[in-house]
Scaffold this motif. Structure first.
Motif, PDB file in Angstrom:
ATOM      1  N   ALA A   1       0.822  -1.206   0.000  1.00  0.00           N
ATOM      2  CA  ALA A   1       0.000   0.000   0.000  1.00  0.00           C
ATOM      3  C   ALA A   1       0.857   1.257   0.000  1.00  0.00           C
ATOM      4  O   ALA A   1       0.555   2.245  -0.688  1.00  0.00           O
ATOM      5  CB  ALA A   1      -0.932  -0.007   1.214  1.00  0.00           C
ATOM      6  N   GLU A   2       1.959   1.235   0.769  1.00  0.00           N
ATOM      7  CA  GLU A   2       2.846   2.395   0.809  1.00  0.00           C
ATOM      8  C   GLU A   2       3.573   2.573  -0.517  1.00  0.00           C
ATOM      9  O   GLU A   2       3.726   3.698  -1.004  1.00  0.00           O
ATOM     10  CB  GLU A   2       3.844   2.238   1.963  1.00  0.00           C
ATOM     11  CG  GLU A   2       3.181   2.393   3.332  1.00  0.00           C
ATOM     12  CD  GLU A   2       4.053   1.927   4.477  1.00  0.00           C
ATOM     13  OE1 GLU A   2       3.848   2.411   5.601  1.00  0.00           O
ATOM     14  OE2 GLU A   2       4.950   1.086   4.244  1.00  0.00           O
ATOM     15  N   MET A   3       4.029   1.477  -1.112  1.00  0.00           N
ATOM     16  CA  MET A   3       4.663   1.564  -2.428  1.00  0.00           C
ATOM     17  C   MET A   3       3.712   2.163  -3.456  1.00  0.00           C
ATOM     18  O   MET A   3       4.075   3.050  -4.228  1.00  0.00           O
ATOM     19  CB  MET A   3       5.093   0.175  -2.907  1.00  0.00           C
ATOM     20  CG  MET A   3       6.292  -0.409  -2.206  1.00  0.00           C
ATOM     21  SD  MET A   3       6.747  -1.973  -3.004  1.00  0.00           S
ATOM     22  CE  MET A   3       7.979  -2.576  -1.862  1.00  0.00           C
TER      23      MET A   3
ATOM     24  N   LEU B   1       3.056   5.973  -2.722  1.00  0.00           N
ATOM     25  CA  LEU B   1       4.215   6.825  -3.011  1.00  0.00           C
ATOM     26  C   LEU B   1       4.484   6.896  -4.513  1.00  0.00           C
ATOM     27  O   LEU B   1       4.814   7.962  -5.045  1.00  0.00           O
ATOM     28  CB  LEU B   1       5.443   6.296  -2.274  1.00  0.00           C
ATOM     29  CG  LEU B   1       5.407   6.446  -0.744  1.00  0.00           C
ATOM     30  CD1 LEU B   1       6.535   5.647  -0.106  1.00  0.00           C
ATOM     31  CD2 LEU B   1       5.501   7.914  -0.343  1.00  0.00           C
ATOM     32  N   TRP B   2       4.347   5.756  -5.194  1.00  0.00           N
ATOM     33  CA  TRP B   2       4.551   5.741  -6.642  1.00  0.00           C
ATOM     34  C   TRP B   2       3.539   6.662  -7.334  1.00  0.00           C
ATOM     35  O   TRP B   2       3.899   7.491  -8.179  1.00  0.00           O
ATOM     36  CB  TRP B   2       4.412   4.314  -7.177  1.00  0.00           C
ATOM     37  CG  TRP B   2       4.698   4.171  -8.641  1.00  0.00           C
ATOM     38  CD1 TRP B   2       5.893   3.914  -9.233  1.00  0.00           C
ATOM     39  CD2 TRP B   2       3.741   4.276  -9.722  1.00  0.00           C
ATOM     40  NE1 TRP B   2       5.762   3.850 -10.596  1.00  0.00           N
ATOM     41  CE2 TRP B   2       4.454   4.070 -10.934  1.00  0.00           C
ATOM     42  CE3 TRP B   2       2.381   4.514  -9.781  1.00  0.00           C
ATOM     43  CZ2 TRP B   2       3.829   4.094 -12.185  1.00  0.00           C
ATOM     44  CZ3 TRP B   2       1.754   4.555 -11.025  1.00  0.00           C
ATOM     45  CH2 TRP B   2       2.469   4.345 -12.199  1.00  0.00           C
TER      46      TRP B   2
ATOM     47  N   ASN C   1      16.392   1.566  -1.765  1.00  0.00           N
ATOM     48  CA  ASN C   1      16.848   0.950  -3.018  1.00  0.00           C
ATOM     49  C   ASN C   1      15.676   0.671  -3.952  1.00  0.00           C
ATOM     50  O   ASN C   1      15.635  -0.341  -4.654  1.00  0.00           O
ATOM     51  CB  ASN C   1      17.614  -0.349  -2.734  1.00  0.00           C
ATOM     52  CG  ASN C   1      18.916  -0.089  -2.001  1.00  0.00           C
ATOM     53  OD1 ASN C   1      19.633   0.863  -2.327  1.00  0.00           O
ATOM     54  ND2 ASN C   1      19.219  -0.906  -1.013  1.00  0.00           N
ATOM     55  N   PHE C   2      14.703   1.578  -3.913  1.00  0.00           N
ATOM     56  CA  PHE C   2      13.498   1.492  -4.747  1.00  0.00           C
ATOM     57  C   PHE C   2      13.766   2.305  -6.017  1.00  0.00           C
ATOM     58  O   PHE C   2      14.144   3.477  -5.931  1.00  0.00           O
ATOM     59  CB  PHE C   2      12.323   2.091  -3.973  1.00  0.00           C
ATOM     60  CG  PHE C   2      10.977   1.923  -4.622  1.00  0.00           C
ATOM     61  CD1 PHE C   2      10.050   1.037  -4.101  1.00  0.00           C
ATOM     62  CD2 PHE C   2      10.619   2.668  -5.741  1.00  0.00           C
ATOM     63  CE1 PHE C   2       8.799   0.897  -4.689  1.00  0.00           C
ATOM     64  CE2 PHE C   2       9.381   2.530  -6.335  1.00  0.00           C
ATOM     65  CZ  PHE C   2       8.467   1.639  -5.809  1.00  0.00           C
ATOM     66  N   PRO C   3      13.630   1.702  -7.201  1.00  0.00           N
ATOM     67  CA  PRO C   3      13.897   2.454  -8.428  1.00  0.00           C
ATOM     68  C   PRO C   3      13.037   3.721  -8.512  1.00  0.00           C
ATOM     69  O   PRO C   3      11.815   3.645  -8.393  1.00  0.00           O
ATOM     70  CB  PRO C   3      13.514   1.469  -9.547  1.00  0.00           C
ATOM     71  CG  PRO C   3      13.573   0.115  -8.906  1.00  0.00           C
ATOM     72  CD  PRO C   3      13.183   0.323  -7.467  1.00  0.00           C
ATOM     73  N   ILE C   4      13.680   4.857  -8.660  1.00  0.00           N
ATOM     74  CA  ILE C   4      12.936   6.111  -8.733  1.00  0.00           C
ATOM     75  C   ILE C   4      12.146   6.146 -10.042  1.00  0.00           C
ATOM     76  O   ILE C   4      12.724   5.989 -11.125  1.00  0.00           O
ATOM     77  CB  ILE C   4      13.886   7.320  -8.653  1.00  0.00           C
ATOM     78  CG1 ILE C   4      14.596   7.334  -7.294  1.00  0.00           C
ATOM     79  CG2 ILE C   4      13.120   8.627  -8.862  1.00  0.00           C
ATOM     80  CD1 ILE C   4      15.637   8.440  -7.163  1.00  0.00           C
TER      81      ILE C   4
ATOM     82  N   PRO D   1       3.555   0.402 -12.379  1.00  0.00           N
ATOM     83  CA  PRO D   1       3.648   0.545 -10.926  1.00  0.00           C
ATOM     84  C   PRO D   1       4.202  -0.725 -10.290  1.00  0.00           C
ATOM     85  O   PRO D   1       4.274  -1.771 -10.943  1.00  0.00           O
ATOM     86  CB  PRO D   1       2.189   0.784 -10.506  1.00  0.00           C
ATOM     87  CG  PRO D   1       1.388   0.123 -11.574  1.00  0.00           C
ATOM     88  CD  PRO D   1       2.166   0.268 -12.842  1.00  0.00           C
ATOM     89  N   PRO D   2       4.622  -0.673  -9.017  1.00  0.00           N
ATOM     90  CA  PRO D   2       5.111  -1.879  -8.338  1.00  0.00           C
ATOM     91  C   PRO D   2       4.051  -2.978  -8.343  1.00  0.00           C
ATOM     92  O   PRO D   2       2.861  -2.696  -8.239  1.00  0.00           O
ATOM     93  CB  PRO D   2       5.372  -1.388  -6.904  1.00  0.00           C
ATOM     94  CG  PRO D   2       5.534   0.091  -7.021  1.00  0.00           C
ATOM     95  CD  PRO D   2       4.631   0.511  -8.150  1.00  0.00           C
TER      96      PRO D   2
END
Length: 334
Positions: free
Chosen positions: A12-14, A17-18, A69-72, A322-323
């Motif tokens: 949910a946070e990913m 934020l994405w 380390n999450f791809p921007i 998206p993730p």
């Protein structure tokens, strides 16, 4: 005790934020253009404040992504806007657009806060919510001062508390209909306003789009938005209530390329997808059957429009992914 500052981001946070990152990079592009074109010196500071806020949001998220380390995400950049292009919208549109974006920010941040776990993410969503409230206050106050704020309809204050006693309260197709209630009025008013500004957005985007698929998509969106404005307004006017009215076209006649087709498509499909949520809330708050069934008929039509927009973006390689969860079956078959 578990260190809550050192836990992984949830799905949910990913997701939040994405989505926020994509939206804020669009906000930077759009308001950079607005700032170049605005003439009203009362509106200029609001645009500057919104632009600075979006840039700060992007910076905060980039630091968070790097930490994890999450791809921007690529999002949208200065390559997606030509700030030197001719003027497309009036200053009044800039103000109304920002006011509606404030509502979207408050809605998205409230949803994000509902599912956020980590303290840093919670703090960030609180920031978004507070900034959204402040932007709404700024735009509302200025629109009131300039005499362009469209207030919801007035109805008499009830003289007593009452209870619903008959099924007649739910009817809406045959025989005498009851008057619409305050909740139904609120949603009809809001959805009329949302579609009115949506029509102006897709009209301007349609004029300046370069790809024929995109042009036709926005033309279809313009027709849908007008249909919904008429539908929601008619419910109000039939009850002798005022419907929100346009102060005239906010779209000028330029056809020069201003925003990339990629940006415009993502912006419109995201905006329309958010609108589905508004229709869902309106449906839940509209017990009169004719109103409720109208929302039921609109939701799949709008969902199909969003899907067709996604297909256009996929076709042209514009849809950033998206993730998503791991495909376990695919891993097993490798």
């Amino acid at each position: 005790m578990e260190d809550k500052t050192n836990i992984n981001l949830t799905a949910a946070e990913m997701s939040g934020l994405w989505t926020q990152y994509m939206g804020d990079t669009i906000t930077v592009c759009v308001n950079s253009y607005f700032l170049e074109k605005v003439e009203d010196e009362e509106i200029r500071p609001i645009i500057e404040w919104t632009l600075d806020t979006a840039k700060e949001n992007v910076s905060i998220m980039q630091e968070l992504f790097q930490k994890e380390n999450f791809p921007i995400p690529i999002g949208f950049t200065e390559q997606d806007v030509n700030t030197k292009a001719p003027r497309l919208f009036t200053d009044t549109f800039f103000l109304k657009y920002l006011s509606q974006m404030a509502v979207s920010a408050m809605t998205a941040s409230s949803a994000g806060l509902t599912v956020a776990t980590r303290p840093d993410v919670v703090t960030f969503y609180k920031r978004i919510l507070n900034k959204g409230v402040e932007l709404r206050d700024r735009t509302r106050d200025l629109m009131l001062n300039q005499g362009i704020y469209v207030k919801p309809p007035y109805i008499p204050i009830p003289d007593k508390v009452d209870f619903i006693e008959k099924q007649h309260y739910l009817t809406g197709f045959f025989g005498k209909k009851r008057s619409i209630n305050s909740q139904e009025i609120t949603h009809l008013y809001l959805n009329t306003l949302i579609n009115a500004i949506g029509k102006e957005i897709v009209t301007g985007f349609g004029q300046t789009a370069q790809n024929e698929d995109v042009k036709q998509y926005f033309l279809r969106g313009k027709e849908l938005a007008q249909k919904y404005v008429d539908t929601f307004s008619n419910f109000l006017t039939k009850e002798d209530l005022p419907a929100p009215i346009s102060s005239g076209s906010a779209v000028l006649d330029t056809t020069a390329s201003i925003f990339s087709d990629k940006l415009m498509m993502f912006h419109v499909t995201s905006m329309v997808a958010t609108g589905i949520g508004y229709y869902g809330m309106a449906l839940a708050a509209s017990p009169r059957r004719d109103i409720g069934l109208k929302y039921i008929s609109i939701i799949p039509e709008v969902a199909l429009y969003v899907e067709d927009g996604a297909n256009i973006m996929i076709k042209h390689g514009w849809m950033e992914e998206p993730p998503q969860a791991v495909d376990r079956d695919q891993l097993i078959q490798q």
